[in-house]
Design a protein around this motif. Structure first.
Motif, PDB file in Angstrom:
ATOM      1  N   ARG A   8       2.645   6.947   5.956  1.00 19.76           N
ATOM      2  CA  ARG A   8       3.227   5.632   6.222  1.00 19.76           C
ATOM      3  C   ARG A   8       2.442   4.824   7.246  1.00 19.76           C
ATOM      4  O   ARG A   8       2.355   3.601   7.155  1.00 19.76           O
ATOM      5  N   ALA A   9       1.875   5.488   8.242  1.00 23.44           N
ATOM      6  CA  ALA A   9       1.085   4.755   9.245  1.00 23.44           C
ATOM      7  C   ALA A   9      -0.180   4.186   8.604  1.00 23.44           C
ATOM      8  O   ALA A   9      -0.566   3.046   8.889  1.00 23.44           O
TER       9      ALA A   9
ATOM     10  N   ALA B  73       0.848  -1.190   0.000  1.00 29.41           N
ATOM     11  CA  ALA B  73       0.000   0.000   0.000  1.00 29.41           C
ATOM     12  C   ALA B  73       0.884   1.240   0.000  1.00 29.41           C
ATOM     13  O   ALA B  73       1.833   1.349   0.779  1.00 29.41           O
ATOM     14  N   ARG B  74       0.590   2.137  -0.921  1.00 26.96           N
ATOM     15  CA  ARG B  74       1.263   3.438  -0.932  1.00 26.96           C
ATOM     16  C   ARG B  74       0.193   4.513  -0.963  1.00 26.96           C
ATOM     17  O   ARG B  74      -0.700   4.463  -1.813  1.00 26.96           O
ATOM     18  N   VAL B  75       0.297   5.460  -0.032  1.00 23.88           N
ATOM     19  CA  VAL B  75      -0.633   6.589   0.002  1.00 23.88           C
ATOM     20  C   VAL B  75       0.224   7.853   0.003  1.00 23.88           C
ATOM     21  O   VAL B  75       0.931   8.125   0.979  1.00 23.88           O
ATOM     22  N   ALA B  76       0.210   8.590  -1.106  1.00 23.18           N
ATOM     23  CA  ALA B  76       1.033   9.798  -1.228  1.00 23.18           C
ATOM     24  C   ALA B  76       0.124  11.014  -1.225  1.00 23.18           C
ATOM     25  O   ALA B  76      -0.894  11.039  -1.930  1.00 23.18           O
TER      26      ALA B  76
ATOM     27  N   GLU C  28      -0.457   3.411   5.438  1.00 26.12           N
ATOM     28  CA  GLU C  28       0.002   2.315   4.577  1.00 26.12           C
ATOM     29  C   GLU C  28       0.185   1.038   5.389  1.00 26.12           C
ATOM     30  O   GLU C  28      -0.237  -0.055   4.981  1.00 26.12           O
ATOM     31  N   ALA C  29       0.799   1.178   6.589  1.00 24.68           N
ATOM     32  CA  ALA C  29       1.076   0.013   7.440  1.00 24.68           C
ATOM     33  C   ALA C  29      -0.221  -0.663   7.891  1.00 24.68           C
ATOM     34  O   ALA C  29      -0.265  -1.880   8.066  1.00 24.68           O
ATOM     35  N   MET C  30      -1.273   0.133   8.099  1.00 22.98           N
ATOM     36  CA  MET C  30      -2.549  -0.449   8.520  1.00 22.98           C
ATOM     37  C   MET C  30      -3.173  -1.288   7.401  1.00 22.98           C
ATOM     38  O   MET C  30      -3.874  -2.260   7.664  1.00 22.98           O
ATOM     39  N   LEU C  31      -2.908  -0.876   6.147  1.00 19.69           N
ATOM     40  CA  LEU C  31      -3.529  -1.569   5.010  1.00 19.69           C
ATOM     41  C   LEU C  31      -2.749  -2.825   4.618  1.00 19.69           C
ATOM     42  O   LEU C  31      -3.333  -3.848   4.260  1.00 19.69           O
ATOM     43  N   GLU C  32      -1.420  -2.742   4.703  1.00 18.49           N
ATOM     44  CA  GLU C  32      -0.584  -3.856   4.236  1.00 18.49           C
ATOM     45  C   GLU C  32      -0.777  -5.083   5.123  1.00 18.49           C
ATOM     46  O   GLU C  32      -0.777  -4.981   6.351  1.00 18.49           O
TER      47      GLU C  32
END
Lengths: 160, 294
Positions: free
Chosen positions: B228-229, B213-216, B231-235
């Motif tokens: 990044r937090a 997951a990348r959220v920019a 992204e970590a929740m989604l991955e």
């Protein structure tokens, strides 16, 4: 700052003129008498200074003159005049797409740039191509209708 | 009207990096399309003594795929991106950002590298490139180095590029079929408007689980940033409506927007929440569609 003689073509006429390194194409064109190229925002927002460089529309206010050395520039007066108007110019006049007229040179150049690459554009493609031209009078509708009418006339009335 | 400056017009990349190398204490900047730099010079936000124009360096204007990498030359214009089937296929968010980029005349000259180098947190092409894990290639007279775009910006309009370096290319791994990439720019109009909030999302999936997951986020921090937090929740999870909502709220928490002429910080935070939710849900749906088709 330096100066050098730059050769370029404007509306099929050759120019060789001495230009300082920091001079924009807009400043040079107007100084040479091509005052159909308008100076608007000087930030790339309004499109009033648009010209074709080798057939592609650019804002001449953002372009340093030295960078167009050897290239062919077309201003709106190079497309046609009142005795022999370009089909876009005729369509703008017919559709009332001109009020104060200040944005018109840039709008016609942007339209021509589109039509050279995409001879039969969709409505969305016309709007997209004109997204860098600001007009404070017409509300854009008549400008859009003029370009559309010209496209329709040329394509024999086939709508996309 | 302009401050006066000298201009060099190198004919090749070699000539350009040599010209950059011999600055001799002269304030030198690189000029690509000019749609940002010329405005900054006119406003006297920068006062260069010498510009090095890349107008003649056609070797920097290219889009190519070599093995698993897609590479865009630094002088590739926004219009070039719009005309590229390769970018449409392997960088959907980048193509989407080019569709809402300024106006025609600016798109015809504005370059990919210029959009990165200007360092604006509102630069439209940067969130998509960040969501694609793009790398930036920096070249000087003695060689080149590759920097992840995620490490490129160090602060507002500040980056790791040294004065003698030129951005020469941007590249990323071609995303596979199990990858979805989306972008949305919130602004007053579709064209000719500065971004209020821009969000780009990349999702990868395998066996029904989100593997990447990348959220920019654009225009909500001093630099274009990754959430990044969130992204970590989604991955590592199977995405549900509830999880997407939680991660979107986390992204809104992570960003650091300001009040300015275009929007309030509160509104931008709300926009990050809503756009992240919408784009993640959309990308997740894209992945399932791809699975069904294949």
């Amino acid at each position: 700052m330096r100066e050098k003689a730059i050769v370029f073509e404007v509306n099929e006429r050759q120019h060789c003129t001495t230009i300082p390194s920091h001079r924009t194409l807009l400043e040079v064109l107007r100084a040479l008498g091509y005052v159909d190229v308008k100076c608007g925002c000087e930030k790339g927002d309004c499109g009033a200074c648009a010209v074709l460089v080798d057939g592609e529309a650019i804002d001449s206010c953002l372009t340093l003159a030295w960078t167009v050395e050897g290239r062919a520039i077309t201003t709106v007066a190079g497309l046609g005049n009142s005795n022999n108007p370009h089909p876009l110019q005729a369509a703008f006049a017919r559709n009332g797409a001109i009020q104060c007229g200040f944005c018109t040179p840039g709008v016609i150049i942007a339209s021509e740039s589109l039509l050279r690459k995409t001879p039969n554009p969709s409505d969305d493609e016309i709007r997209f191509a004109l997204s860098g031209n600001l007009c404070r009078c017409t509300g854009y509708t008549k400008i859009f209708e003029a370009v559309r009418e010209m496209v329709l006339t040329r394509s024999g009335g086939v709508l996309r | 009207m302009f401050a006066e400056f000298d201009l060099e017009m190198p004919n090749s990349l070699d000539e350009a990096v040599l010209a950059l190398a011999r600055s001799d204490g002269i304030e030198t900047l690189t000029l690509a399309g000019g749609s940002s730099l010329m405005v900054d010079i006119r406003a006297r936000r920068v006062v260069p003594e010498r510009l090095i124009s890349l107008a003649r360096i056609n070797e920097l204007r290219r889009i190519e795929i070599l093995g698993p990498r897609i590479t865009i030359g630094s002088r590739t214009t926004v219009s070039d991106i719009l005309r590229s089937n390769q970018v449409a296929e392997h960088g959907a968010a980048l193509a989407a950002s080019a569709e809402v980029f300024a106006g025609q005349m600016v798109r015809n000259v504005a370059t990919v590298a210029g959009n990165i180098a200007c360092g604006s947190p509102a630069a439209d092409l940067v969130p998509p490139l960040l969501s694609l894990d793009a790398d930036v290639v920096l070249t000087n007279a003695s060689g080149f180095r590759t920097v992840p775009l995620a490490d490129y910006f160090t602060g507002f309009k500040q980056d790791v590029r040294r004065p003698d370096e030129l951005i020469t290319a941007i590249s990323w791994d071609v995303p596979g079929a199990k990858c979805a990439n989306r972008f949305y720019k919130l602004a007053r109009r579709k064209g000719d408007a500065i971004t209020v909030t821009g969000v780009a999302v990349t999702l990868g999936a395998a066996n029904g689980v989100c593997t990447k997951a990348r959220v920019a986020l654009g225009a909500v921090a001093p630099i274009v940033m990754r959430a990044r937090a969130a992204e970590a929740m989604l991955e590592g999870s199977t995405l549900t409506v509830e999880l997407i909502e939680e991660a979107s709220l986390k992204a809104a928490e992570e960003c650091q927007p300001i009040d300015d002429i275009r929007a309030s910080a509160d509104y931008r935070r709300h926009a990050v929440h809503m756009l992240t939710r919408r784009l993640v849900a959309g990308a997740w749906a894209d992945l399932h569609l791809a699975t069904e088709v294949s």
